[in-house]
Motif scaffolding. Structure first.
Motif, mmCIF file in Angstrom:
data_model
loop_
_atom_site.group_PDB
_atom_site.id
_atom_site.type_symbol
_atom_site.label_atom_id
_atom_site.label_comp_id
_atom_site.label_asym_id
_atom_site.label_seq_id
_atom_site.Cartn_x
_atom_site.Cartn_y
_atom_site.Cartn_z
ATOM 1 N N GLY A 1 0.767 -1.229 0.000
ATOM 2 C CA GLY A 1 0.000 0.000 0.000
ATOM 3 C C GLY A 1 0.799 1.279 0.000
ATOM 4 N N ARG A 2 1.866 1.327 0.744
ATOM 5 C CA ARG A 2 2.673 2.552 0.795
ATOM 6 C C ARG A 2 4.152 2.154 0.780
ATOM 7 N NH1 ARG A 2 -0.091 7.273 2.595
ATOM 8 N NH2 ARG A 2 -2.168 7.115 1.672
ATOM 9 N N THR A 3 5.018 3.145 0.777
ATOM 10 C CA THR A 3 6.455 2.888 0.755
ATOM 11 C C THR A 3 6.886 2.268 2.080
ATOM 12 O OG1 THR A 3 6.776 4.781 -0.718
ATOM 13 C CG2 THR A 3 8.723 3.883 0.382
ATOM 14 N N PHE A 4 7.191 0.997 2.014
ATOM 15 C CA PHE A 4 7.482 0.223 3.229
ATOM 16 C C PHE A 4 8.643 0.817 4.012
ATOM 17 C CE2 PHE A 4 7.303 -3.348 5.895
ATOM 18 C CZ PHE A 4 8.557 -3.932 6.022
ATOM 19 N N SER A 5 9.644 1.286 3.324
ATOM 20 C CA SER A 5 10.850 1.773 4.001
ATOM 21 C C SER A 5 10.625 3.070 4.769
ATOM 22 C CB SER A 5 11.978 1.958 2.991
ATOM 23 O OG SER A 5 11.597 2.879 1.993
ATOM 24 N N ASN A 6 9.476 3.671 4.631
ATOM 25 C CA ASN A 6 9.145 4.865 5.415
ATOM 26 C C ASN A 6 8.610 4.521 6.804
ATOM 27 O OD1 ASN A 6 9.850 6.556 3.327
ATOM 28 N ND2 ASN A 6 7.754 6.886 2.622
ATOM 29 N N TYR A 7 8.374 3.238 7.031
ATOM 30 C CA TYR A 7 7.694 2.810 8.250
ATOM 31 C C TYR A 7 8.603 1.970 9.143
ATOM 32 C CZ TYR A 7 3.374 4.325 6.070
ATOM 33 O OH TYR A 7 2.386 5.077 5.491
ATOM 34 N N ALA A 8 8.662 2.365 10.406
ATOM 35 C CA ALA A 8 9.212 1.456 11.401
ATOM 36 C C ALA A 8 8.188 0.351 11.634
ATOM 37 C CB ALA A 8 9.502 2.188 12.699
ATOM 38 N N TYR B 1 0.252 -13.134 17.658
ATOM 39 C CA TYR B 1 1.307 -12.174 17.341
ATOM 40 C C TYR B 1 0.839 -11.239 16.224
ATOM 41 C CZ TYR B 1 4.682 -14.533 20.280
ATOM 42 O OH TYR B 1 5.355 -15.048 21.363
ATOM 43 N N TYR B 2 1.030 -9.954 16.459
ATOM 44 C CA TYR B 2 0.610 -8.926 15.510
ATOM 45 C C TYR B 2 1.813 -8.139 15.026
ATOM 46 C CZ TYR B 2 -3.981 -9.604 17.688
ATOM 47 O OH TYR B 2 -5.157 -10.136 18.171
ATOM 48 N N CYS B 3 1.821 -7.813 13.747
ATOM 49 C CA CYS B 3 2.795 -6.839 13.284
ATOM 50 C C CYS B 3 2.082 -5.501 13.126
ATOM 51 C CB CYS B 3 3.485 -7.267 11.991
ATOM 52 S SG CYS B 3 2.454 -7.247 10.527
ATOM 53 N N ALA B 4 2.869 -4.452 13.224
ATOM 54 C CA ALA B 4 2.321 -3.104 13.163
ATOM 55 C C ALA B 4 3.322 -2.184 12.496
ATOM 56 C CB ALA B 4 1.985 -2.601 14.563
ATOM 57 N N ALA B 5 2.815 -1.109 11.909
ATOM 58 C CA ALA B 5 3.649 -0.146 11.196
ATOM 59 C C ALA B 5 3.376 1.254 11.700
ATOM 60 C CB ALA B 5 3.370 -0.229 9.697
ATOM 61 N N ARG B 6 4.446 2.033 11.802
ATOM 62 C CA ARG B 6 4.280 3.440 12.167
ATOM 63 C C ARG B 6 5.186 4.279 11.276
ATOM 64 N NH1 ARG B 6 7.666 6.177 15.742
ATOM 65 N NH2 ARG B 6 5.860 7.301 16.573
ATOM 66 N N GLU C 1 1.023 -6.856 24.365
ATOM 67 C CA GLU C 1 2.301 -6.330 24.841
ATOM 68 C C GLU C 1 3.300 -6.217 23.695
ATOM 69 O OE1 GLU C 1 4.505 -8.797 27.527
ATOM 70 O OE2 GLU C 1 4.395 -10.571 26.247
ATOM 71 N N PHE C 2 4.226 -5.308 23.870
ATOM 72 C CA PHE C 2 5.306 -5.098 22.912
ATOM 73 C C PHE C 2 6.270 -6.268 22.935
ATOM 74 C CE2 PHE C 2 8.627 -3.077 20.605
ATOM 75 C CZ PHE C 2 9.806 -3.339 21.291
ATOM 76 N N VAL C 3 6.749 -6.664 21.752
ATOM 77 C CA VAL C 3 7.757 -7.714 21.644
ATOM 78 C C VAL C 3 9.061 -7.172 21.062
ATOM 79 C CG1 VAL C 3 8.359 -9.924 20.575
ATOM 80 C CG2 VAL C 3 6.003 -9.505 21.364
ATOM 81 N N SER C 4 8.973 -6.513 19.915
ATOM 82 C CA SER C 4 10.186 -6.063 19.247
ATOM 83 C C SER C 4 9.839 -4.985 18.232
ATOM 84 C CB SER C 4 10.855 -7.241 18.536
ATOM 85 O OG SER C 4 12.061 -6.842 17.908
ATOM 86 N N THR C 5 10.843 -4.163 17.910
ATOM 87 C CA THR C 5 10.670 -3.159 16.884
ATOM 88 C C THR C 5 11.957 -3.019 16.081
ATOM 89 O OG1 THR C 5 10.010 -0.867 16.435
ATOM 90 C CG2 THR C 5 11.342 -1.248 18.404
ATOM 91 N N ILE C 6 11.814 -2.565 14.850
ATOM 92 C CA ILE C 6 12.959 -2.369 13.975
ATOM 93 C C ILE C 6 12.790 -1.050 13.247
ATOM 94 C CG2 ILE C 6 11.896 -3.669 12.077
ATOM 95 C CD1 ILE C 6 14.751 -4.758 11.459
ATOM 96 N N SER C 7 13.894 -0.356 13.065
ATOM 97 C CA SER C 7 13.866 0.947 12.416
ATOM 98 C C SER C 7 13.591 0.816 10.925
ATOM 99 C CB SER C 7 15.185 1.669 12.644
ATOM 100 O OG SER C 7 16.266 0.912 12.108
ATOM 101 N N ARG C 8 13.376 1.948 10.289
ATOM 102 C CA ARG C 8 13.021 1.959 8.892
ATOM 103 C C ARG C 8 14.088 1.310 8.010
ATOM 104 N NH1 ARG C 8 11.631 8.248 9.156
ATOM 105 N NH2 ARG C 8 13.267 8.019 10.718
ATOM 106 N N GLY C 9 15.345 1.578 8.313
ATOM 107 C CA GLY C 9 16.435 1.010 7.529
ATOM 108 C C GLY C 9 16.900 -0.345 8.021
#
Length: 123
Positions: A26-33, A94-99, A46-54
């Motif tokens: 849908g959108r530019t994936f690399s813009n989203y953490a 388990y859910y994935c999420a984008a910001r 609850e939070f499990v893990s996060t990864i930066s845009r790059g």
């Protein structure tokens, strides 16, 4: 809009491994953490893990450090969660999420969510 679809969940014995995938469109994936969250029966998500845009910065909740690894492939618009040495207490949806913007462990800061994938770890 960003659409997220998780896959890779299932039933595994304690000590086993699973790799979750989350495909984005849908959108530019690399813009989203990207983040992974989980919700066990009767508990709050609850939070499990996060990864930066790059993909250069990652962060984990203490309970999964050393066992889970988050990664992403921006060319494939996909984020992964490699889960090793699984424990019964890892059982959850388990859910994935984008910001849009930098990574975060705050659930409320995420803009888009997948439908979730069930992970069940038997003892």
């Amino acid at each position: 809009q960003v659409q997220l679809a998780e896959s890779g969940g299932g039933l595994v014995q304690a000590g086993g491994s699973l790799r979750l995938s989350c495909a984005a469109s849908g959108r530019t994936f690399s813009n989203y953490a990207m983040g992974w969250f989980r919700q066990a029966p009767g508990k709050e998500r609850e939070f499990v893990s996060t990864i930066s845009r790059g993909g250069t910065s990652t962060y984990y909740v203490d309970s999964v450090k050393g066992r889970f690894t988050i990664s992403r492939d921006n060319a494939k618009n996909t984020v992964y969660l490699q889960m090793n040495s699984l424990k019964p207490e890892d059982t959850a949806v388990y859910y994935c999420a984008a910001r849009l913007g930098p990574s975060s462990n705050y659930e409320g800061s995420y803009d888009y969510w997948g439908q979730g994938t069930q992970v069940t770890v038997s003892s």
